[in-house]
Design a protein around this motif. Structure first.
Motif, PDB file in Angstrom:
ATOM      1  N   TYR A   1      67.988  43.670 105.954  1.00  0.00           N
ATOM      2  CA  TYR A   1      68.240  42.226 105.999  1.00  0.00           C
ATOM      3  C   TYR A   1      67.488  41.646 107.186  1.00  0.00           C
ATOM      4  N   GLN A   2      66.680  40.610 106.939  1.00  0.00           N
ATOM      5  CA  GLN A   2      65.972  39.910 108.007  1.00  0.00           C
ATOM      6  C   GLN A   2      66.028  38.419 107.724  1.00  0.00           C
ATOM      7  N   HIS A   3      66.649  37.679 108.672  1.00  0.00           N
ATOM      8  CA  HIS A   3      66.751  36.236 108.492  1.00  0.00           C
ATOM      9  C   HIS A   3      67.087  35.591 109.835  1.00  0.00           C
ATOM     10  N   SER A   4      66.389  34.542 110.176  1.00  0.00           N
ATOM     11  CA  SER A   4      66.647  33.735 111.375  1.00  0.00           C
ATOM     12  C   SER A   4      66.791  34.565 112.644  1.00  0.00           C
ATOM     13  N   GLY A   5      65.888  35.498 112.858  1.00  0.00           N
ATOM     14  CA  GLY A   5      65.891  36.288 114.070  1.00  0.00           C
ATOM     15  C   GLY A   5      66.885  37.432 114.104  1.00  0.00           C
ATOM     16  N   VAL A   6      67.551  37.680 112.994  1.00  0.00           N
ATOM     17  CA  VAL A   6      68.515  38.782 112.913  1.00  0.00           C
ATOM     18  C   VAL A   6      67.977  39.816 111.930  1.00  0.00           C
ATOM     19  N   ARG A   7      68.024  41.078 112.348  1.00  0.00           N
ATOM     20  CA  ARG A   7      67.645  42.168 111.442  1.00  0.00           C
ATOM     21  C   ARG A   7      68.770  43.193 111.437  1.00  0.00           C
ATOM     22  N   VAL A   8      69.204  43.559 110.252  1.00  0.00           N
ATOM     23  CA  VAL A   8      70.252  44.554 110.079  1.00  0.00           C
ATOM     24  C   VAL A   8      69.783  45.546 109.014  1.00  0.00           C
ATOM     25  N   VAL A   9      69.754  46.821 109.371  1.00  0.00           N
ATOM     26  CA  VAL A   9      69.433  47.871 108.418  1.00  0.00           C
ATOM     27  C   VAL A   9      70.738  48.602 108.123  1.00  0.00           C
ATOM     28  N   PHE A  10      71.039  48.774 106.843  1.00  0.00           N
ATOM     29  CA  PHE A  10      72.326  49.349 106.468  1.00  0.00           C
ATOM     30  C   PHE A  10      72.205  50.064 105.133  1.00  0.00           C
ATOM     31  N   TYR A  11      73.261  50.796 104.792  1.00  0.00           N
ATOM     32  CA  TYR A  11      73.383  51.349 103.443  1.00  0.00           C
ATOM     33  C   TYR A  11      74.826  51.184 103.001  1.00  0.00           C
ATOM     34  N   ALA A  12      75.021  51.157 101.706  1.00  0.00           N
ATOM     35  CA  ALA A  12      76.361  51.017 101.131  1.00  0.00           C
ATOM     36  C   ALA A  12      76.826  52.370 100.608  1.00  0.00           C
ATOM     37  N   THR A  13      78.123  52.622 100.719  1.00  0.00           N
ATOM     38  CA  THR A  13      78.668  53.851 100.147  1.00  0.00           C
ATOM     39  C   THR A  13      78.595  53.759  98.631  1.00  0.00           C
ATOM     40  N   ALA A  14      78.866  54.864  97.958  1.00  0.00           N
ATOM     41  CA  ALA A  14      78.707  54.951  96.506  1.00  0.00           C
ATOM     42  C   ALA A  14      79.462  53.864  95.756  1.00  0.00           C
ATOM     43  N   LEU A  15      80.669  53.554  96.171  1.00  0.00           N
ATOM     44  CA  LEU A  15      81.446  52.520  95.481  1.00  0.00           C
ATOM     45  C   LEU A  15      81.213  51.130  96.067  1.00  0.00           C
ATOM     46  N   GLY A  16      80.415  51.046  97.113  1.00  0.00           N
ATOM     47  CA  GLY A  16      80.101  49.752  97.698  1.00  0.00           C
ATOM     48  C   GLY A  16      81.222  49.162  98.535  1.00  0.00           C
TER      49      GLY A  16
END
Length: 85
Positions: A59-74
């Motif tokens: 995720y990159q928007h308005s000066g914020v970057r977040v790298v993540f992953y979701a578990t299998a069920l979200g």
């Protein structure tokens, strides 16, 4: 995200390096990050895949970057990297 988890926002967790990055943020930057995490939690599948690791989302928007992953069920989002300008 699976149909049965729609309507409920996923729980957000941080790995240790990301927690360290968050602790270094100012109050204003934390507010920006909170807003971004709210957007991500609303629909994590809408975030583009990371360029080099298909399981990760970037995720990159308005000066914020977040790298993540979701578990299998979200139901849980695991944040691996945080950056706020």
């Amino acid at each position: 995200m699976p149909e049965h988890t729609r309507g409920r926002r996923p729980r957000i967790m941080f790995v240790d390096p990301a927690e360290t990055q968050v602790r270094a943020l100012s109050t204003v930057q934390i507010a920006q990050l909170d807003a971004a995490l709210g957007e991500i939690a609303a629909d994590p599948s809408d975030v583009k895949p990371h360029a080099t690791a298909s399981a990760l989302r970037d995720y990159q928007h308005s000066g914020v970057r977040v790298v993540f992953y979701a578990t299998a069920l979200g139901s849980i989002l695991v944040v691996t990297y945080v950056e706020v300008d």
